[in-house]
Design an enzyme around this catalytic site. Structure first.
Site, short mmCIF file in Angstrom:
data_model
loop_
_atom_site.label_atom_id
_atom_site.label_comp_id
_atom_site.label_asym_id
_atom_site.label_seq_id
_atom_site.Cartn_x
_atom_site.Cartn_y
_atom_site.Cartn_z
N SER A 205 -12.56 -8.09 34.25
CA SER A 205 -11.17 -7.93 34.68
C SER A 205 -10.57 -9.27 35.05
O SER A 205 -11.29 -10.19 35.47
CB SER A 205 -11.11 -7.01 35.91
N TYR B 70 -13.62 -4.72 44.26
CA TYR B 70 -13.63 -4.42 42.82
C TYR B 70 -13.63 -5.73 42.03
O TYR B 70 -14.43 -5.91 41.10
CB TYR B 70 -12.41 -3.57 42.48
P1 NAD Z 1 -9.91 4.56 32.71
O1 NAD Z 1 -9.93 5.12 34.08
O2 NAD Z 1 -9.12 5.24 31.65
O3 NAD Z 1 -11.39 4.37 32.17
C1 NAD Z 1 -12.51 4.25 33.02
C2 NAD Z 1 -13.66 4.92 32.36
O4 NAD Z 1 -14.81 4.79 33.18
C3 NAD Z 1 -13.39 6.39 32.18
O5 NAD Z 1 -13.75 6.79 30.87
C4 NAD Z 1 -14.31 7.05 33.19
O6 NAD Z 1 -14.81 8.28 32.75
C5 NAD Z 1 -15.42 6.05 33.30
N1 NAD Z 1 -16.13 6.22 34.56
C6 NAD Z 1 -15.64 6.04 35.81
N2 NAD Z 1 -16.60 6.35 36.71
C7 NAD Z 1 -17.70 6.73 36.00
C8 NAD Z 1 -19.00 7.17 36.34
N3 NAD Z 1 -19.40 7.26 37.60
N4 NAD Z 1 -19.86 7.47 35.33
C9 NAD Z 1 -19.47 7.38 34.07
N5 NAD Z 1 -18.27 6.96 33.67
C10 NAD Z 1 -17.40 6.66 34.64
O7 NAD Z 1 -9.38 3.08 32.88
P2 NAD Z 1 -9.45 1.81 31.92
O8 NAD Z 1 -8.35 0.96 32.35
O9 NAD Z 1 -9.57 2.18 30.51
O10 NAD Z 1 -10.81 1.12 32.42
C11 NAD Z 1 -11.84 0.71 31.55
C12 NAD Z 1 -12.48 -0.53 32.08
O11 NAD Z 1 -11.50 -1.57 32.10
C13 NAD Z 1 -12.99 -0.40 33.51
O12 NAD Z 1 -14.22 -1.10 33.62
C14 NAD Z 1 -11.92 -1.12 34.32
O13 NAD Z 1 -12.43 -1.61 35.52
C15 NAD Z 1 -11.52 -2.20 33.36
N6 NAD Z 1 -10.22 -2.83 33.58
C16 NAD Z 1 -9.06 -2.12 33.51
C17 NAD Z 1 -7.86 -2.77 33.70
C18 NAD Z 1 -6.52 -2.06 33.62
O14 NAD Z 1 -5.50 -2.67 33.94
N7 NAD Z 1 -6.46 -0.81 33.19
C19 NAD Z 1 -7.84 -4.13 33.97
C20 NAD Z 1 -9.03 -4.83 34.03
C21 NAD Z 1 -10.21 -4.16 33.82
#
Ligand code: NAD
Length: 258
Positions: free
Chosen positions: A149, A163
């Protein structure tokens, strides 16, 4: 993205964790479109995972659904084991599952907050990778791509400090594992999204917080999950990124240029 053919992803067995929604779902769709066999891992979002798997199948893609709580060691090992059982091996692991869990300032965070955030974002990456390594070695090489991130480098937005630190840990895991594994032909890299409109921000950010973030993005818009996909395909392909090892690609519309 679906029209662009990458020569060496066809037929590859790839596990994408947290692939039911958001970035992982877009990545799973894109790898399936390249002919990869996709392990679509999810935990609680059963309906979203099943709908996405049906969409992949409708587009002639190959997919297997994998359910496990990745924040526990047993769950992370089980996710990899299920993929290996389904595919008879593994060529790539995308450690994408993660989340903020909750916004809580350092001064108020409990040890339970610390455990929950680190288990989901840090432990999961270490344990799933450990479980995958023997299979990637057996395949004669492969890739691990970690989703980190922007928060790993900038201290994170309000209340997301733990986080952000868990993702900074993943940055360094990426570099350390990259050094340990390249002699086996396993390339380890990471993608660091900026502010991407997925269920993540629906859960953790207010409209006002997103508006404030938007004002700091030179490209003048928030990112989409599709904006992130190219970086994963690029890092997965040994044809496109053969000499890229232990790097973090920032996908953030220019919000941070480290
Ligand atoms: P999202 O919430 O759509 O996806 C998160 C995924 O992680 C989901 O599919 C969820 O089922 C899974 N997950 C959460 N807890 C879990 C658990 N205990 N066991 C199994 N699976 C679990 O959000 P996203 O934005 O697509 O996030 C994906 C990745 O990107 C994450 O690692 C998040 O930290 C990272 N991220 C997101 C952003 C953003 O702005 N959206 C920015 C930087 C990093």
């Amino acid at each position: 993205m679906t029209q662009l053919r990458i020569p060496d992803l066809d037929g590859k067995a790839v596990l994408v964790t947290g692939a039911s929604t958001g970035i992982g779902a877009a990545v799973a769709l894109a790898f399936a479109a390249q002919g990869a066999r996709v392990g679509l891992h999810f935990n609680s979002s059963v309906e979203a995972a099943e709908t996405l798997a049906a969409e992949i199948v409708a587009r002639q893609g190959r997919v297997t659904l994998i359910r496990a709580d990745i924040s526990t060691g047993a769950g992370a090992r089980e996710a990899v084991a299920q993929a290996v059982r389904a595919f008879g091996g593994l060529d790539g692991l995308i450690n994408n599952a993660g989340g903020m869990v909750r916004r809580v300032p350092y001064a108020e965070a409990s040890e339970a907050d610390y455990d929950e955030i680190m288990d989901l974002n840090a432990r999961s990456v270490v344990v799933a990778s450990q479980a995958a390594i023997p299979h990637l070695k057996a395949a004669g090489g492969g890739f691990i791509i970690n989703t980190t991130s922007i928060a790993a480098r900038n201290g994170a937005s309000g209340g997301a400090g733990l986080y952000g630190s868990s993702k900074a840990f993943v940055h360094n895991v990426t570099r350390g594992m990259a050094k340990e594994l390249i002699s086996f032909g396993i390339r380890v890299n990471a993608v660091a999204p900026g502010v991407i409109t997925t269920p993540f921000h629906e859960r953790y950010s207010t409209e006002a917080q997103l508006k404030a973030q938007l004002a700091t993005i030179p490209q003048g818009r928030l990112g989409t999950a599709e904006d992130c996909v190219g970086a994963y395909l690029f890092l997965a392909s040994a044809v496109l990124s053969p000499y890229i090892i232990g790097q973090v690609i920032e996908v953030n519309g220019g919000q941070l240029m480290p």
